[in-house]
Design an enzyme around this catalytic site. Structure first.
Site, PDB file in Angstrom:
ATOM      1  N   LYS A  77      -8.818   6.168   6.224  1.00 44.75           N
ATOM      2  CA  LYS A  77      -7.609   5.477   5.766  1.00 44.75           C
ATOM      3  C   LYS A  77      -7.949   4.260   4.901  1.00 44.75           C
ATOM      4  O   LYS A  77      -8.743   3.418   5.311  1.00 44.75           O
ATOM      5  CB  LYS A  77      -6.738   5.071   6.953  1.00 44.75           C
ATOM      6  CG  LYS A  77      -6.091   6.278   7.589  1.00 44.75           C
ATOM      7  CD  LYS A  77      -5.075   5.909   8.647  1.00 44.75           C
ATOM      8  CE  LYS A  77      -4.478   7.186   9.214  1.00 44.75           C
ATOM      9  NZ  LYS A  77      -3.673   6.924  10.401  1.00 44.75           N
ATOM     10  N   LYS A 131     -10.785  -0.982  -2.046  1.00 44.79           N
ATOM     11  CA  LYS A 131     -10.650  -1.727  -0.798  1.00 44.79           C
ATOM     12  C   LYS A 131     -11.845  -1.376   0.095  1.00 44.79           C
ATOM     13  O   LYS A 131     -12.269  -0.227   0.062  1.00 44.79           O
ATOM     14  CB  LYS A 131      -9.359  -1.322  -0.066  1.00 44.79           C
ATOM     15  CG  LYS A 131      -8.084  -1.565  -0.872  1.00 44.79           C
ATOM     16  CD  LYS A 131      -6.876  -0.911  -0.192  1.00 44.79           C
ATOM     17  CE  LYS A 131      -5.660  -0.941  -1.095  1.00 44.79           C
ATOM     18  NZ  LYS A 131      -4.477  -0.248  -0.542  1.00 44.79           N
ATOM     19  N   ASP A 149       0.878  -1.156   0.000  1.00 47.10           N
ATOM     20  CA  ASP A 149       0.000   0.000   0.000  1.00 47.10           C
ATOM     21  C   ASP A 149       0.931   1.226   0.000  1.00 47.10           C
ATOM     22  O   ASP A 149       2.115   1.109   0.345  1.00 47.10           O
ATOM     23  CB  ASP A 149      -0.857  -0.044   1.275  1.00 47.10           C
ATOM     24  CG  ASP A 149      -1.669   1.212   1.451  1.00 47.10           C
ATOM     25  OD1 ASP A 149      -2.323   1.639   0.493  1.00 47.10           O
ATOM     26  OD2 ASP A 149      -1.639   1.777   2.570  1.00 47.10           O
ATOM     27  N   LEU A 150       0.427   2.377  -0.394  1.00 50.51           N
ATOM     28  CA  LEU A 150       1.285   3.572  -0.458  1.00 50.51           C
ATOM     29  C   LEU A 150       1.099   4.474   0.774  1.00 50.51           C
ATOM     30  O   LEU A 150       2.008   4.618   1.594  1.00 50.51           O
ATOM     31  CB  LEU A 150       0.962   4.358  -1.738  1.00 50.51           C
ATOM     32  CG  LEU A 150       1.726   5.662  -1.942  1.00 50.51           C
ATOM     33  CD1 LEU A 150       3.215   5.427  -2.125  1.00 50.51           C
ATOM     34  CD2 LEU A 150       1.180   6.427  -3.162  1.00 50.51           C
ATOM     35  N   ASP A 151      -0.130   5.037   0.885  1.00 51.18           N
ATOM     36  CA  ASP A 151      -0.389   6.003   1.958  1.00 51.18           C
ATOM     37  C   ASP A 151      -0.350   5.301   3.312  1.00 51.18           C
ATOM     38  O   ASP A 151      -1.135   4.387   3.560  1.00 51.18           O
ATOM     39  CB  ASP A 151      -1.773   6.649   1.763  1.00 51.18           C
ATOM     40  CG  ASP A 151      -1.851   7.473   0.478  1.00 51.18           C
ATOM     41  OD1 ASP A 151      -0.874   8.154   0.156  1.00 51.18           O
ATOM     42  OD2 ASP A 151      -2.900   7.434  -0.198  1.00 51.18           O
ATOM     43  N   THR A 172       0.967  10.336   3.953  1.00 57.03           N
ATOM     44  CA  THR A 172       0.141  11.344   3.284  1.00 57.03           C
ATOM     45  C   THR A 172      -1.172  11.574   4.025  1.00 57.03           C
ATOM     46  O   THR A 172      -1.912  12.497   3.676  1.00 57.03           O
ATOM     47  CB  THR A 172      -0.179  10.893   1.839  1.00 57.03           C
ATOM     48  OG1 THR A 172      -0.424   9.507   1.888  1.00 57.03           O
ATOM     49  CG2 THR A 172       0.953  11.208   0.895  1.00 57.03           C
ATOM     50  N   SER A 211      -2.371   0.580  -4.416  1.00 54.32           N
ATOM     51  CA  SER A 211      -2.892   1.728  -3.660  1.00 54.32           C
ATOM     52  C   SER A 211      -4.283   2.133  -4.136  1.00 54.32           C
ATOM     53  O   SER A 211      -4.591   2.033  -5.319  1.00 54.32           O
ATOM     54  CB  SER A 211      -1.932   2.914  -3.841  1.00 54.32           C
ATOM     55  OG  SER A 211      -2.528   4.108  -3.390  1.00 54.32           O
ATOM     56  N   ALA A 212      -5.082   2.642  -3.199  1.00 60.95           N
ATOM     57  CA  ALA A 212      -6.415   3.150  -3.559  1.00 60.95           C
ATOM     58  C   ALA A 212      -6.337   4.542  -4.172  1.00 60.95           C
ATOM     59  O   ALA A 212      -7.316   5.042  -4.732  1.00 60.95           O
ATOM     60  CB  ALA A 212      -7.297   3.207  -2.309  1.00 60.95           C
ATOM     61  N   GLU A 235       0.110  -3.334   4.621  1.00 55.59           N
ATOM     62  CA  GLU A 235      -1.041  -2.412   4.713  1.00 55.59           C
ATOM     63  C   GLU A 235      -1.123  -1.718   6.068  1.00 55.59           C
ATOM     64  O   GLU A 235      -0.824  -2.328   7.084  1.00 55.59           O
ATOM     65  CB  GLU A 235      -2.333  -3.228   4.562  1.00 55.59           C
ATOM     66  CG  GLU A 235      -3.033  -3.096   3.253  1.00 55.59           C
ATOM     67  CD  GLU A 235      -3.575  -1.709   2.934  1.00 55.59           C
ATOM     68  OE1 GLU A 235      -3.677  -0.859   3.824  1.00 55.59           O
ATOM     69  OE2 GLU A 235      -3.906  -1.479   1.765  1.00 55.59           O
ATOM     70  N   ASP A 236      -1.584  -0.476   6.079  1.00 62.24           N
ATOM     71  CA  ASP A 236      -1.759   0.234   7.359  1.00 62.24           C
ATOM     72  C   ASP A 236      -3.234   0.442   7.706  1.00 62.24           C
ATOM     73  O   ASP A 236      -3.527   0.987   8.773  1.00 62.24           O
ATOM     74  CB  ASP A 236      -1.083   1.617   7.320  1.00 62.24           C
ATOM     75  CG  ASP A 236      -1.867   2.585   6.455  1.00 62.24           C
ATOM     76  OD1 ASP A 236      -2.215   2.215   5.312  1.00 62.24           O
ATOM     77  OD2 ASP A 236      -2.164   3.694   6.930  1.00 62.24           O
TER      78      ASP A 236
END
Ligand code: BG6
Ligand code: MG
Length: 221
Positions: A46, A146, A10-12, A18, A115-116, A170-171
């Site tokens: 999130k 997601k 995942d990115l953020d 971010t 990423s979403a 994932e966070d």
């Protein structure tokens, strides 16, 4: 035990923080609409899509609008968000993320972004990590966000690997649920309080190595 052949990030919240920029932009929108959007509410945004985030925000403010107006609001929020994103630098990569991406590739583990965010390509370019992934899948790659498994399934497909050979990082709760639905094992980045459904939860990627990953998943189902 299934071997590990690919990792999907995942990115953020995993590679960059971010969430603080998303928060500032949503807060500004809420302010214009006449209510306060607090940091505690931001947790619910999130991992979920931009439109779903807006729905949650309006729910917090007890407001509702026609779809067309909501689309204008989402566009406005994104313009404010972009003001922050355009200024991002490689210094904003979260500790350990770049090191782990590089180490995985040295061990011939394929890596993808799942990423979403529709802004993922811009963020990767700003932080200088666009070339660190074998495949980049973002909010433009799927029509269902997601917690649906789609983004991770298309990422695995793009890498040419089976879901059972992939590990997701994932966070967000929505992301952990997406990984589980995709039939993938996952590492939660954050707290077991909300990420307890992940196979393994670590506070961040600092000093987390390929050996740590292998050791954990070789000794756990
Ligand atoms: C996710 C974030 O990565 O992307 C969410 O965790 C965000 O908070 C979503 O809503 C969509 O992002 P964007 O950049 O397309 O508005
Ligand atoms: Mg995230």
């Amino acid at each position: 035990m299934n071997p590990i052949k690919a990792c999907i990030f995942d990115l953020d919240g995993v590679v960059v923080d971010t969430a603080k920029y998303h928060y500032l932009a949503w807060k500004r929108l809420a302010h214009e609409l006449g209510f306060e959007f607090k940091e505690i509410h931001n947790e619910r945004l999130k991992g979920v899509s931009r439109m779903r985030s807006l729905e949650i925000l309006l729910e917090v403010g007890g407001l509702s609008f026609p779809l067309e107006r909501m689309e204008q609001m989402a566009t406005q929020k994104n313009e404010w968000y972009l003001e922050y994103i355009r200024k991002m630098t490689p210094d904003e990569i979260l500790p350990g993320a770049k090191e782990l991406l590089e180490e995985l590739r040295l061990h011939n583990i394929k890596v993808a972004l799942g990423s979403a965010s529709k802004n993922a390509p811009l963020i990767l370019e700003r932080i200088g990590l666009a070339n660190h992934f074998d495949a980049i899948l973002d909010g433009n790659s799927v029509s269902v966000a997601k917690p649906a498994p789609d983004i991770f399934l298309v990422a695995a497909k793009a890498l040419g690997e089976l879901p059972e050979h992939c590990i997701v990082f994932e966070d967000a709760e929505a992301g952990i649920d997406a990984a589980i639905s995709a039939g993938m094992r996952c590492v939660g980045i954050g707290s077991p309080d909300n990420l307890g459904r992940a196979n393994l939860v670590i506070p961040n990627l600092k000093q987390f190595t390929y050996d740590n990953l292998k050791d954990y998943f070789l000794s756990h189902k």
